[in-house]
Scaffold this motif. Sequence first.
Motif, PDB file in Angstrom:
ATOM      1  N   THR A 223       0.868  -1.180   0.000  1.00 28.49           N
ATOM      2  CA  THR A 223       0.000   0.000   0.000  1.00 28.49           C
ATOM      3  C   THR A 223       0.904   1.229   0.000  1.00 28.49           C
ATOM      4  O   THR A 223       1.843   1.320   0.798  1.00 28.49           O
ATOM      5  CB  THR A 223      -0.923   0.025   1.227  1.00 28.49           C
ATOM      6  OG1 THR A 223      -1.899  -1.019   1.106  1.00 28.49           O
ATOM      7  CG2 THR A 223      -1.642   1.365   1.334  1.00 28.49           C
ATOM      8  N   THR A 224       0.602   2.172  -0.904  1.00 29.65           N
ATOM      9  CA  THR A 224       1.393   3.385  -1.025  1.00 29.65           C
ATOM     10  C   THR A 224       0.480   4.586  -0.819  1.00 29.65           C
ATOM     11  O   THR A 224      -0.562   4.704  -1.470  1.00 29.65           O
ATOM     12  CB  THR A 224       2.055   3.480  -2.415  1.00 29.65           C
ATOM     13  OG1 THR A 224       2.864   2.312  -2.625  1.00 29.65           O
ATOM     14  CG2 THR A 224       2.921   4.718  -2.523  1.00 29.65           C
ATOM     15  N   LEU A 225       0.875   5.486   0.098  1.00 28.41           N
ATOM     16  CA  LEU A 225       0.111   6.698   0.386  1.00 28.41           C
ATOM     17  C   LEU A 225       0.956   7.899  -0.030  1.00 28.41           C
ATOM     18  O   LEU A 225       2.078   8.076   0.466  1.00 28.41           O
ATOM     19  CB  LEU A 225      -0.233   6.778   1.874  1.00 28.41           C
ATOM     20  CG  LEU A 225      -0.948   5.560   2.475  1.00 28.41           C
ATOM     21  CD1 LEU A 225      -1.210   5.779   3.968  1.00 28.41           C
ATOM     22  CD2 LEU A 225      -2.254   5.264   1.733  1.00 28.41           C
ATOM     23  N   LEU A 226       0.411   8.727  -0.933  1.00 30.79           N
ATOM     24  CA  LEU A 226       1.162   9.819  -1.527  1.00 30.79           C
ATOM     25  C   LEU A 226       0.423  11.143  -1.348  1.00 30.79           C
ATOM     26  O   LEU A 226      -0.812  11.188  -1.338  1.00 30.79           O
ATOM     27  CB  LEU A 226       1.369   9.574  -3.026  1.00 30.79           C
ATOM     28  CG  LEU A 226       2.089   8.287  -3.419  1.00 30.79           C
ATOM     29  CD1 LEU A 226       1.987   8.055  -4.907  1.00 30.79           C
ATOM     30  CD2 LEU A 226       3.551   8.352  -2.981  1.00 30.79           C
ATOM     31  N   THR A 227       1.178  12.228  -1.250  1.00 29.54           N
ATOM     32  CA  THR A 227       0.575  13.561  -1.250  1.00 29.54           C
ATOM     33  C   THR A 227       0.386  14.023  -2.692  1.00 29.54           C
ATOM     34  O   THR A 227       1.099  13.595  -3.600  1.00 29.54           O
ATOM     35  CB  THR A 227       1.450  14.574  -0.504  1.00 29.54           C
ATOM     36  OG1 THR A 227       2.691  14.714  -1.200  1.00 29.54           O
ATOM     37  CG2 THR A 227       1.712  14.119   0.914  1.00 29.54           C
TER      38      THR A 227
ATOM     39  N   LEU B  43       4.099  -0.919   3.639  1.00 28.79           N
ATOM     40  CA  LEU B  43       3.418   0.373   3.642  1.00 28.79           C
ATOM     41  C   LEU B  43       4.440   1.447   3.334  1.00 28.79           C
ATOM     42  O   LEU B  43       5.406   1.645   4.070  1.00 28.79           O
ATOM     43  CB  LEU B  43       2.766   0.632   4.993  1.00 28.79           C
ATOM     44  CG  LEU B  43       2.121   2.032   5.181  1.00 28.79           C
ATOM     45  CD1 LEU B  43       1.043   2.268   4.150  1.00 28.79           C
ATOM     46  CD2 LEU B  43       1.585   2.183   6.596  1.00 28.79           C
ATOM     47  N   SER B  44       4.212   2.164   2.214  1.00 28.35           N
ATOM     48  CA  SER B  44       5.098   3.277   1.830  1.00 28.35           C
ATOM     49  C   SER B  44       4.301   4.570   1.928  1.00 28.35           C
ATOM     50  O   SER B  44       3.165   4.642   1.460  1.00 28.35           O
ATOM     51  CB  SER B  44       5.604   3.121   0.388  1.00 28.35           C
ATOM     52  OG  SER B  44       6.483   2.079   0.269  1.00 28.35           O
ATOM     53  N   ILE B  45       4.928   5.591   2.497  1.00 24.53           N
ATOM     54  CA  ILE B  45       4.264   6.881   2.654  1.00 24.53           C
ATOM     55  C   ILE B  45       5.178   7.948   2.075  1.00 24.53           C
ATOM     56  O   ILE B  45       6.335   8.079   2.486  1.00 24.53           O
ATOM     57  CB  ILE B  45       3.955   7.162   4.140  1.00 24.53           C
ATOM     58  CG1 ILE B  45       3.064   6.074   4.704  1.00 24.53           C
ATOM     59  CG2 ILE B  45       3.286   8.530   4.280  1.00 24.53           C
ATOM     60  CD1 ILE B  45       2.816   6.185   6.196  1.00 24.53           C
TER      61      ILE B  45
END
Length: 334
Positions: A292-296, A330-332
């Motif tokens: 799962t990758t969360l990006l701005t 998990l990548s943020i």
Amino acid sequence: ATAALANLRIFASGAVTQTAGSTITSPHLVIDGQAAITLTEANEATNFNATTTNGNIQYTDATALDTGLDTAFAANFERGVFATNGGITLIANGELDMNNTGLATDYSATNGITFQTSANNMVRVRNNATVQATGGTITLQADDLIINDPIINAGGTVLIRSTGNNEIIDLGNGSGAANSTVDGKIKLSATEIGNITAGTLSFGHATSGAINVTAALVTTEGMTLTAGNGVNINQDLTTGGATIIDADANNDGTGPFTVANPKALGAGNNAISVTAAKMILTGTVSSGTAATTLLTSNGEAINLGSATDAAGTTLELSDTELGNVTAGTLSIGD
């Protein structure tokens, strides 16, 4: 020049075209061709049907358009629209209806299909009509849709988007009723979404309004959600492939991504990528063993462990929100 004709049927071994500014007006326009059909001026056919064995079919109508209902010619004529070695593009400046022809497949192409209306109009796939592509993308572009029958692009993409800007997309709350009216939302029921077979279901575009999941949805496909004003998972959403969400696709720093408590976004063991200006994860997000990758979206700062979600230029995720994410990795941020 404008040709106003009675029922018109064209047989052509070469390309069918029209000069700029010329138009065809006919209650029934049927073309049986062996090469490209390109009629993109402001034509006006109450009903349009076409077949070509080689090349694309492109037709534009100045008003509303029906296809698949032609009864002006021999009953055994293969009504519908078929590009056996090319793509199909039908554009109407009004409602666009795909109807049953009596054949197993009513609209088919090997290189993509586009059905497009002008703003504040609707595309309807109804009356047991079947739309199928074996290559390219199937695009339905309108400000509301009715999908009562199969749309098939196995392994490919089916894209649903509005013609206008800031149109809300409501996934789960459509009626599929023939008398549905355009009201500023694309509304699709779970049944209508289930009528689509694809590798990826794609909804929205960069200047769409919010995308809201308003009924529990389970798909076997991957999914792409693209919105300019937020993506809100208000009911459970379970996908069967990679899931890509861009809640702030116009990058103006305002589009949030929310998963309401106690709802869930799940993709099995497939990757999830979310881009947003804000994230509110009171529900759960799971990509199983995948990433799962969360990006701005607009270069926002990232604050992990924040107890608040108040800063306008910061992506803030609390310990509880981070604990609501299940992933192999998990990548943020990037």
